[in-house]
Motif scaffolding. Structure first.
Motif, mmCIF file in Angstrom:
data_model
loop_
_atom_site.group_PDB
_atom_site.id
_atom_site.type_symbol
_atom_site.label_atom_id
_atom_site.label_comp_id
_atom_site.label_asym_id
_atom_site.label_seq_id
_atom_site.Cartn_x
_atom_site.Cartn_y
_atom_site.Cartn_z
ATOM 1 N N THR A 359 25.561 -13.513 36.618
ATOM 2 C CA THR A 359 24.243 -13.734 37.200
ATOM 3 C C THR A 359 24.262 -15.059 37.939
ATOM 4 O O THR A 359 24.575 -16.108 37.350
ATOM 5 C CB THR A 359 23.146 -13.747 36.126
ATOM 6 N N VAL A 360 23.953 -15.019 39.220
ATOM 7 C CA VAL A 360 24.008 -16.197 40.082
ATOM 8 C C VAL A 360 22.604 -16.506 40.579
ATOM 9 O O VAL A 360 21.828 -15.597 40.921
ATOM 10 C CB VAL A 360 24.953 -15.963 41.275
ATOM 11 N N LEU A 365 16.648 -16.935 45.268
ATOM 12 C CA LEU A 365 16.722 -15.696 44.500
ATOM 13 C C LEU A 365 17.821 -15.774 43.451
ATOM 14 O O LEU A 365 18.669 -16.670 43.482
ATOM 15 C CB LEU A 365 16.975 -14.514 45.423
ATOM 16 N N ALA A 366 17.786 -14.804 42.513
ATOM 17 C CA ALA A 366 18.824 -14.647 41.501
ATOM 18 C C ALA A 366 19.454 -13.278 41.670
ATOM 19 O O ALA A 366 18.749 -12.275 41.891
ATOM 20 C CB ALA A 366 18.241 -14.794 40.098
ATOM 21 N N SER A 385 31.644 -15.949 49.622
ATOM 22 C CA SER A 385 30.800 -16.497 50.683
ATOM 23 C C SER A 385 29.710 -17.392 50.107
ATOM 24 O O SER A 385 29.439 -18.483 50.642
ATOM 25 C CB SER A 385 30.178 -15.352 51.484
ATOM 26 N N MET A 386 29.093 -16.962 49.006
ATOM 27 C CA MET A 386 28.057 -17.769 48.376
ATOM 28 C C MET A 386 28.624 -19.090 47.864
ATOM 29 O O MET A 386 27.995 -20.145 47.969
ATOM 30 C CB MET A 386 27.412 -16.998 47.224
ATOM 31 N N THR A 393 24.462 -21.446 41.619
ATOM 32 C CA THR A 393 24.938 -21.743 40.267
ATOM 33 C C THR A 393 24.988 -20.464 39.446
ATOM 34 O O THR A 393 24.171 -19.554 39.624
ATOM 35 C CB THR A 393 24.012 -22.747 39.553
ATOM 36 N N ALA A 394 25.959 -20.395 38.535
ATOM 37 C CA ALA A 394 26.075 -19.261 37.619
ATOM 38 C C ALA A 394 25.230 -19.543 36.385
ATOM 39 O O ALA A 394 25.322 -20.624 35.789
ATOM 40 C CB ALA A 394 27.524 -19.040 37.241
ATOM 41 N N ARG A 395 24.420 -18.562 36.017
ATOM 42 C CA ARG A 395 23.564 -18.716 34.841
ATOM 43 C C ARG A 395 24.178 -18.043 33.615
ATOM 44 O O ARG A 395 24.117 -18.570 32.518
ATOM 45 C CB ARG A 395 22.183 -18.118 35.129
ATOM 46 N N ARG A 396 24.728 -16.854 33.805
ATOM 47 C CA ARG A 396 25.345 -16.107 32.706
ATOM 48 C C ARG A 396 26.577 -15.388 33.225
ATOM 49 O O ARG A 396 26.641 -15.029 34.411
ATOM 50 C CB ARG A 396 24.368 -15.092 32.108
#
Length: 477
Positions: A359-360, A365-366, A385-386, A393-396
């Motif tokens: 999950t980014v 947006l997420a 690309s992101m 940032t990575a959340r999970r």
């Protein structure tokens, strides 16, 4: 320095009133019981020299057990024999208040045998002094065992002999010498109830096998009684002096993380580090949580491991990693913003990790990425690309492990674990989850390579080859 119990009892006899003499005697006995075993709890009753009501109740809250203690002004064998008929059912301790050593004679020997059969301990002040003066983990173990499970007549001579025989047995186990072990286990079976004699045997057996002795050739007297307990491990950690990985792997084959986290150990405890690192692929945890910590300078690598908050704690120079056998045992978590996506991709590539779910979050947006083919989602063009554009940032994330399992990592709380009752070896958590969480908590510029290698997390558990002697026959028993 505490005066001897015998001297304290003599002093109590100098008080004018009977009530004062009783109080002084009970207080003296209480102090010395605490000196013999610091884990004991002592409660004085309002009785004294009562036929069936104890003078003192001794308890061990951690083990949920208690033992009655009766104080008797005289060592008259006939009176003691009569007392045993009334109170032996509870397997108590009967202590004389005669400050002089018990005199061995035929009548007293008969009472001692009567107490032995009834698992009742007859002890005098000089014997208690002997146990209180014993040193080292083995001395502590003997003192603890005699209060909980001592039986028969134990005077100063017997107490002193117990210390000598136990020390010789421990040295014999280290040197694979059979006779001292046989003597120690036989002696333990005569003065301790079965449970506590078995504890002595288990510890000697662990040391014997740890130094390469065959389990089939262990020279015990009596029946062996199963795997090591938490208290057995405490004694071994405090008494053995070796950095031999094979020794600690042999000792640790039946140990669990829940057992380790229940221990009371010194800090630092070098042996705890050796035990953990030798069994890092065996010990399993439900969850891992990382926190920022105060900067610490370590003088020896093994002191990085300790026990805190019912968790196994690994300390870095400015971070703390808690491995928990139960999720509820984890310390409260902090809130973090996650790990930079570029940093996550770089770390995953460096460690050869496959991220199957991710999950980014961007400012606007997420997005959740999920692999349908077990492929590595961080290799996708969209994520690349992101990462290049930044501000993501990575959340999970879920990181695949060998055997088709995956560890779930929550970067927002710096926690890793699995679903429901899933557990993971320390080796897997330490290699696959801990580095990513450290970059989340401490920062992407920090280098944890040395810290992790010294803690035993230097190689991918799926790729590491066993060291010579690591795959022992003990692993398959």
């Amino acid at each position: 320095m505490m005066i001897s119990l015998a001297s304290a009892i003599r002093a109590s006899l100098e008080f004018g009133s009977p009530e004062d003499r009783i109080v002084a005697a009970k207080d003296a006995v209480t102090r010395h019981l605490l000196a013999v075993d610091g884990r004991v709890r002592v409660r004085q009753t309002e009785y004294f020299n009562h036929s069936v009501a104890p003078d003192i109740v001794v308890t061990w809250p951690r083990e949920r057990r208690e033992r009655y203690l009766y104080l008797r002004p005289s060592t008259n064998p006939q009176w003691l024999a009569q007392d045993l008929r009334w109170i032996a059912e509870n397997k108590p301790i009967v202590m004389s208040l005669d400050p002089e050593p018990t005199t061995a004679n035929t009548d007293m020997a008969a009472v001692g045998h009567q107490a032995l059969v009834a698992d009742t301990l007859l002890v005098d002040p000089t014997a208690l002094d002997e146990f209180a003066a014993s040193h080292g983990p083995l001395g502590t173990l003997l003192a603890h065992a005699v209060l909980q499970g001592g039986r028969g007549l134990v005077d100063q001579i017997v107490a002193r002999e117990a210390g000598f025989v136990a020390a010789a047995g421990f040295a014999g186990a280290q040197q694979l010498a059979a006779q001292p072990i046989r003597d120690a286990t036989e002696f333990a079976s005569t003065i301790f109830a079965k449970e506590h004699a078995s504890r002595i045997t288990r510890i000697l057996r662990a040391v014997w096998e740890g130094h390469g002795g065959s389990a089939l050739d262990f020279p015990s007297v009596g029946t062996l009684s199963g795997p090591l307990t938490a208290e057995d491990i405490e004694v071994l950690l405090a008494s053995v002096d070796t950095e031999d990985r094979i020794f600690w792997r042999r000792v640790g084959r039946t140990i669990t993380l829940a057992m380790l986290t229940s221990l009371t150990v010194a800090d630092p405890c070098p042996n705890l580090g050796w035990l953990v690192m030798a069994n890092i692929d065996r010990l399993s945890a439900r969850a891992l949580r990382v926190q920022a910590g105060q900067p610490t300078l370590f003088h020896d690598n093994e002191s990085r491991w300790t026990i805190a908050r019912n968790c196994l704690l690994l300390r870095g120079e400015d971070w703390l990693a808690y491995f928990a056998a139960r999720i509820d045992d984890l310390p409260p978590g902090a809130e973090y913003v996650g790990i930079d996506l570029f940093d996550l991709r770089e770390q995953a590539a460096r460690r050869g990790q496959t991220v199957t779910d991710l999950t980014v979050e961007r400012p606007d947006l997420a997005i959740t990425f999920e692999s349908t083919t077990e492929s590595n989602v961080v290799d996708s063009e969209d994520l690349a690309s992101m990462a290049i554009r930044g501000h993501a940032t990575a959340r999970r994330a879920s990181v695949a492990l060998h055997g088709g399992r995956a560890v779930k990592i929550d970067f927002l709380s710096a926690t890793a674990g699995g679903a429901t009752s899933a557990s993971f070896t320390l080796a897997d958590l330490g290699y696959h989850a801990l580095p990513l969480l450290l970059h989340t908590v401490v920062g992407p510029l920090a280098d944890f390579t040395v810290d992790l290698a010294e803690a035993g997390f230097g190689e991918d558990p799926a790729q590491s080859e066993p060291e010579p002697g690591q795959l022992l026959i003990d692993d398959f028993l």
